[in-house]
Design a protein around this motif. Structure first.
Motif, mmCIF file in Angstrom:
data_model
loop_
_atom_site.group_PDB
_atom_site.id
_atom_site.type_symbol
_atom_site.label_atom_id
_atom_site.label_comp_id
_atom_site.label_asym_id
_atom_site.label_seq_id
_atom_site.Cartn_x
_atom_site.Cartn_y
_atom_site.Cartn_z
ATOM 1 N N THR A 122 -18.515 74.881 47.715
ATOM 2 C CA THR A 122 -17.527 73.927 48.213
ATOM 3 C C THR A 122 -17.318 72.795 47.227
ATOM 4 O OG1 THR A 122 -19.112 72.491 49.316
ATOM 5 C CG2 THR A 122 -18.223 74.313 50.615
ATOM 6 N N TYR A 123 -16.130 72.257 47.240
ATOM 7 C CA TYR A 123 -15.861 71.025 46.527
ATOM 8 C C TYR A 123 -15.712 69.995 47.625
ATOM 9 C CZ TYR A 123 -14.476 74.103 42.703
ATOM 10 O OH TYR A 123 -14.457 75.050 41.730
ATOM 11 N N ASP A 124 -16.080 68.789 47.348
ATOM 12 C CA ASP A 124 -15.981 67.773 48.367
ATOM 13 C C ASP A 124 -14.780 66.893 48.085
ATOM 14 O OD1 ASP A 124 -17.004 67.006 50.692
ATOM 15 O OD2 ASP A 124 -18.610 65.746 49.876
ATOM 16 N N PHE A 125 -13.668 67.181 48.728
ATOM 17 C CA PHE A 125 -12.475 66.369 48.506
ATOM 18 C C PHE A 125 -12.423 65.233 49.511
ATOM 19 C CE2 PHE A 125 -11.147 70.549 46.842
ATOM 20 C CZ PHE A 125 -10.816 70.159 45.556
ATOM 21 N N LYS A 126 -11.940 64.098 49.060
ATOM 22 C CA LYS A 126 -11.750 62.955 49.945
ATOM 23 C C LYS A 126 -10.254 62.676 50.046
ATOM 24 C CE LYS A 126 -14.344 60.253 47.334
ATOM 25 N NZ LYS A 126 -14.587 61.343 46.357
ATOM 26 N N VAL A 127 -9.856 61.941 51.063
ATOM 27 C CA VAL A 127 -8.454 61.573 51.214
ATOM 28 C C VAL A 127 -8.028 60.799 49.967
ATOM 29 C CG1 VAL A 127 -6.816 60.183 52.538
ATOM 30 C CG2 VAL A 127 -8.516 61.592 53.717
ATOM 31 N N GLY A 128 -6.879 61.156 49.423
ATOM 32 C CA GLY A 128 -6.383 60.498 48.219
ATOM 33 C C GLY A 128 -6.700 61.290 46.956
ATOM 34 N N ASP A 129 -7.644 62.237 47.056
ATOM 35 C CA ASP A 129 -7.966 63.076 45.891
ATOM 36 C C ASP A 129 -6.818 64.020 45.574
ATOM 37 O OD1 ASP A 129 -10.453 61.982 45.648
ATOM 38 O OD2 ASP A 129 -11.564 63.736 46.393
ATOM 39 N N LYS A 130 -6.704 64.361 44.307
ATOM 40 C CA LYS A 130 -5.771 65.408 43.904
ATOM 41 C C LYS A 130 -6.547 66.719 43.912
ATOM 42 C CE LYS A 130 -2.314 62.647 42.613
ATOM 43 N NZ LYS A 130 -2.630 61.480 43.441
ATOM 44 N N ALA A 131 -5.907 67.755 44.402
ATOM 45 C CA ALA A 131 -6.538 69.074 44.437
ATOM 46 C C ALA A 131 -5.505 70.099 43.988
ATOM 47 C CB ALA A 131 -7.019 69.396 45.850
ATOM 48 N N ILE A 132 -5.964 71.103 43.260
ATOM 49 C CA ILE A 132 -5.053 72.128 42.772
ATOM 50 C C ILE A 132 -5.099 73.312 43.722
ATOM 51 C CG2 ILE A 132 -4.401 73.560 40.788
ATOM 52 C CD1 ILE A 132 -4.504 70.484 40.220
ATOM 53 N N TYR A 133 -3.926 73.693 44.213
ATOM 54 C CA TYR A 133 -3.827 74.817 45.137
ATOM 55 C C TYR A 133 -3.053 75.927 44.424
ATOM 56 C CZ TYR A 133 -3.096 77.303 49.536
ATOM 57 O OH TYR A 133 -3.098 78.238 50.531
ATOM 58 N N PRO A 134 -3.610 77.145 44.373
ATOM 59 C CA PRO A 134 -2.935 78.222 43.631
ATOM 60 C C PRO A 134 -1.464 78.375 44.015
ATOM 61 C CG PRO A 134 -5.067 78.960 44.390
ATOM 62 C CD PRO A 134 -4.848 77.595 44.993
ATOM 63 N N LYS A 135 -0.647 78.617 43.009
ATOM 64 C CA LYS A 135 0.798 78.843 43.153
ATOM 65 C C LYS A 135 1.567 77.583 43.534
ATOM 66 C CE LYS A 135 1.343 82.464 45.859
ATOM 67 N NZ LYS A 135 0.193 83.119 46.469
ATOM 68 N N GLN A 136 0.900 76.565 44.128
ATOM 69 C CA GLN A 136 1.585 75.326 44.512
ATOM 70 C C GLN A 136 1.366 74.258 43.460
ATOM 71 O OE1 GLN A 136 3.388 74.167 47.132
ATOM 72 N NE2 GLN A 136 3.477 76.123 48.172
ATOM 73 N N GLY A 137 0.237 74.378 42.738
ATOM 74 C CA GLY A 137 -0.072 73.363 41.756
ATOM 75 C C GLY A 137 -0.763 72.167 42.378
ATOM 76 N N VAL A 138 -0.391 70.985 41.890
ATOM 77 C CA VAL A 138 -1.096 69.771 42.280
ATOM 78 C C VAL A 138 -0.704 69.332 43.687
ATOM 79 C CG1 VAL A 138 -1.623 67.390 41.651
ATOM 80 C CG2 VAL A 138 -1.087 69.049 39.860
ATOM 81 N N THR A 139 -1.715 69.070 44.503
ATOM 82 C CA THR A 139 -1.483 68.535 45.841
ATOM 83 C C THR A 139 -2.354 67.287 46.001
ATOM 84 O OG1 THR A 139 -3.313 69.731 46.898
ATOM 85 C CG2 THR A 139 -1.187 70.878 46.800
ATOM 86 N N GLU A 140 -2.051 66.522 47.020
ATOM 87 C CA GLU A 140 -2.895 65.373 47.331
ATOM 88 C C GLU A 140 -3.482 65.584 48.717
ATOM 89 O OE1 GLU A 140 -2.569 60.562 47.956
ATOM 90 O OE2 GLU A 140 -0.999 61.596 46.849
ATOM 91 N N VAL A 141 -4.761 65.259 48.869
ATOM 92 C CA VAL A 141 -5.400 65.372 50.178
ATOM 93 C C VAL A 141 -4.928 64.164 50.989
ATOM 94 C CG1 VAL A 141 -7.593 65.464 51.432
ATOM 95 C CG2 VAL A 141 -7.406 66.508 49.144
#
Length: 171
Positions: free
Chosen positions: A7-26
Motif C-alpha cells: 500500500t501507499y499511504d495517500f493523504k488528502v491533497g496528495d497527487k496520485a497517478i492513476y493508470p490511463k488517467q494520469g495525475v489525480t489529486e486525493v
C-alpha cells in the motif's frame, strides 16, 4: 525507502497517478459500508477533469489497480534517457498490430511504458504520417508523461513539454 507491503499511504491533497488517467489529486478519503464491512476509499479528482469527475479507489486495492505516487527525479532522468534512445524499427509491423502494442503499453500505467510509446510515435511521424489513431495516441502519451513530470517537479507543463521537445530535436 521501500513502500509498505502493498500500500501507499495517500493523504488528502496528495497527487496520485492513476493508470490511463494520469495525475489525480486525493480530494477525500471516505468510508462506505458495503454489506457488513466498512471500507475506505480514496476519492480522486483527475487534474484535467473538465467536470466533476471523481474516481473512487478502495484503499486496500489501490496498489493493485496501479495507483501510485508521482515519479522521482531519478525516474525522470531515466525517462529522458529512454526518450533519447533510438527505437526499434517497426517497418515490418502492420499498423493495427503496432497500435495494439502501443495501447497495451499505455494501459500498464507505467510512465516508462508510456514514454516509450511517445518516443516511438514521435520518431515514426518523422518517417511517415501517422494515422488519426496514432496521432491521438501520441497526444495521450505526451500528456500523461508531461503532466506527471511537471507535477513531480512542481514545474509548468509548458516548460516540461519544451524540455522534452528539445530531446527529440537533438537527435
Amino acid at each position: 525507502v521501500p513502500m509498505q507491503a502493498g500500500t501507499y499511504d495517500f493523504k488528502v491533497g496528495d497527487k496520485a497517478i492513476y493508470p490511463k488517467q494520469g495525475v489525480t489529486e486525493v480530494v477525500s478519503i471516505e468510508q462506505r459500508k458495503i454489506g457488513s464491512t466498512t471500507m475506505e476509499f480514496y476519492v480522486l479528482r483527475p487534474l484535467d477533469a473538465k467536470n466533476n469527475d471523481r474516481i473512487r479507489v478502495a484503499v486496500g486495492q489501490a496498489k493493485k489497480v496501479g495507483l501510485r505516487p508521482p515519479i522521482s527525479e531519478s525516474d525522470i532522468q531515466e525517462i529522458f534517457s529512454l526518450l533519447e534512445e533510438q527505437p526499434v524499427v517497426f517497418d515490418n509491423q502492420t499498423w493495427n498490430r503496432r497500435y495494439r502494442g502501443f495501447m497495451d503499453k499505455i494501459k500498464t500505467g507505467s510512465v516508462f511504458d508510456v514514454a516509450e510509446v511517445m518516443r516511438d510515435l514521435y520518431r515514426l511521424q518523422v518517417e511517415k504520417s501517422l494515422s488519426f489513431g496514432e496521432k491521438k495516441m501520441l497526444e495521450t502519451a505526451r500528456n500523461l508523461v508531461v503532466k506527471e513530470i511537471a507535477v513531480a517537479r512542481s514545474r509548468s507543463e509548458e516548460s516540461t513539454q519544451a524540455e522534452i521537445e528539445q530531446i527529440f530535436e537533438k537527435n
